[in-house]
Write an enzyme that holds these catalytic residues in place. Structure first.
Site, short mmCIF file in Angstrom:
data_model
loop_
_atom_site.label_atom_id
_atom_site.label_comp_id
_atom_site.label_asym_id
_atom_site.label_seq_id
_atom_site.Cartn_x
_atom_site.Cartn_y
_atom_site.Cartn_z
N ASN A 1 0.64 -1.30 0.31
CA ASN A 1 0.02 -0.06 -0.06
C ASN A 1 0.81 1.19 -0.01
OD1 ASN A 1 -2.06 -1.77 0.28
ND2 ASN A 1 -2.30 -1.51 2.28
N TYR A 36 -3.51 -0.28 8.31
CA TYR A 36 -4.10 -0.33 6.97
C TYR A 36 -4.35 1.27 6.48
CZ TYR A 36 -7.59 -0.61 3.30
OH TYR A 36 -8.13 -0.22 1.91
N LYS A 40 -2.35 3.04 3.32
CA LYS A 40 -3.11 3.64 2.35
C LYS A 40 -2.89 5.27 2.29
CE LYS A 40 -5.27 2.00 -0.14
NZ LYS A 40 -4.96 1.51 -1.64
#
Length: 317
Positions: free
Chosen positions: A98, A148, A152
Site C-alpha cells: 500500500n 491499514y 493507504k
C-alpha cells in the site's frame, strides 16, 4: 485506441474496473498482477475465453523501480490504474504493497511514461474517525485508526506529491460480487448461505455506520477519472454519500439470502469498527470534477454479492 494498464486486475476492485474499461470501444486494457494466468480475461473487444498471462506480471510491493519503469516504457500505457492493495495482513505486507508499492509506481511512471495519467485507489480508512452527522470532505484531517489506513494514506501522499497527472479515488466501503471474506459483507453472505435452517449467525457488534458503495459505481468513477480532462483534484471521495447502520445492512442481506434465523451480536466487532463508529462521504467534489454520482442502490450491491457467493462452511462472522 487508448491503452490503459490496470494493476491488481484480478482483485475485488481491479476485476470490475478492468471489465468496465474493456467495455469502452476505444480502449485496450493491459492487465497487471503478480503473474500467473488469469481466467476469462477481457480485452477491448469484450469477453474472451481461455487463460491469459498478465501483460505486466509484477508485485509492486517488491519490484525494483527501474525494472517497473522499463516495463511501463515498453507497454506505453496512456493511463495506469492502481487497484493493487492489501486490506489485511501483517504490517510489513501492508506497508510493502500500500505504501512502498504506490511510491515505487509513482517513480516508475515518472521515469517510464511521464505523460500517463495515474489513477490510484485509496481508502476511507485514511480518514479515521468521523463526526456523526458530518460527511467527510477531502479536506478533512487524515487520522487513520490502524495500520491499514496509515499505509493507504502513505500511498496517497506519495501520489499527491509526485508531480504526475494523478488522482486518488478515496473509496469508502465497496460492496458487490467478489467481496472478500476479510470484510463483513462477504463473511455475512457466506454465513447466510451456509447456515442450516433455523441456526443463528453470530457476529460482532453491528452498531457502526458505514458508507457502502457498489463496486460497479466505483468502476464507473475510475473510467471517468481516466478520461476526464486534467488537471484533476488530488483526492476525490467515492462513496454513496449516505451512512448506513451496519445492522441494517445485515438485515437487508439476510432478506435477500432468505435467511430466517437470528443474527446474534456479541463482543465489540472489528478493531476498526470500535475505533471508527461513523463514517460517510461528501461526494460533491467527484460530482463536479468527474460528473460522477452513484447509480446503484445498496440492495443492488447486496444482491450482486449474494448471487456471486459460493457455498462455504462455517457461520461464525
Amino acid at each position: 485506441m487508448r491503452r490503459i494498464l490496470v494493476l491488481g486486475a484480478r482483485g475485488y476492485l481491479g476485476a470490475p474496473v478492468a471489465a468496465r474499461l474493456a467495455a469502452e470501444p476505444d480502449v485496450t486494457v493491459l492487465y497487471g498482477g503478480r503473474g500467473g494466468p488469469r481466467e476469462g480475461a477481457r480485452g477491448a473487444q469484450g469477453a474472451r475465453g481461455g487463460r491469459r498471462m498478465p501483460d505486466l506480471g509484477v508485485d509492486i510491493g517488491s519490484v525494483p523501480v527501474d525494472v517497473l519503469a522499463a516495463a511501463l516504457a515498453g507497454l506505453r500505457p496512456d493511463a495506469v490504474v492502481n487497484c493493487a492493495g492489501l486490506a489485511s495482513g501483517p504490517a510489513s505486507a501492508l506497508a510493502a504493497v500500500n505504501a512502498r508499492g504506490a511510491a515505487a509506481l509513482c517513480e516508475a511512471v515518472a521515469a517510464g511514461v511521464p505523460a500517463a495519467r495515474l489513477v490510484q485507489l485509496g481508502s476511507a480508512g485514511e480518514y479515521g474517525p468521523g463526526v456523526p452527522g458530518t460527511p467527510l470532505r477531502e479536506s478533512a484531517p487524515a487520522r487513520p485508526a490502524g495500520v491499514y489506513g496509515a499505509t493507504k494514506l502513505a500511498g496517497t501522499l506519495a501520489v499527491a506529491g509526485s508531480g504526475l497527472d494523478a488522482v486518488v479515488l478515496r473509496v469508502f466501503n465497496p460492496v458487490g460480487a467478489g467481496a472478500p471474506l476479510s470484510g463483513l459483507p462477504g463473511r455475512l453472505a457466506a454465513a447466510f448461505r451456509a447456515a442450516p435452517p433455523g441456526a443463528p449467525v453470530r457476529t460482532g457488534d453491528l452498531g457502526a455506520y458505514r458508507d457502502f458503495v457498489d463496486v460497479a459505481d466505483v468502476a464507473d468513477a475510475v473510467a471517468l477519472a481516466v478520461a476526464a480532462p486534467g488537471p484533476l483534484p488530488p483526492v476525490l471521495n467515492i462513496g454513496s454519500g449516505e451512512p448506513t447502520l451496519v445492522r441494517d445492512l445485515a438485515g437487508r442481506l439476510a432478506g435477500i439470502a432468505g435467511f430466517t434465523g437470528r443474527i446474534e451480536e456479541s463482543g465489540t466487532g472489528s478493531e476498526r469498527s470500535a475505533a471508527v463508529s461513523w463514517t460517510a462521504a461528501d461526494i460533491s467534489l467527484a460530482a463536479s470534477a468527474l460528473g460522477w454520482r452513484p447509480t446503484r442502490t445498496l440492495d443492488d450491491a447486496l444482491r450482486s454479492l449474494y448471487e456471486a457467493t459460493a457455498p462455504t462452511a462455517g457461520a461464525r462472522v
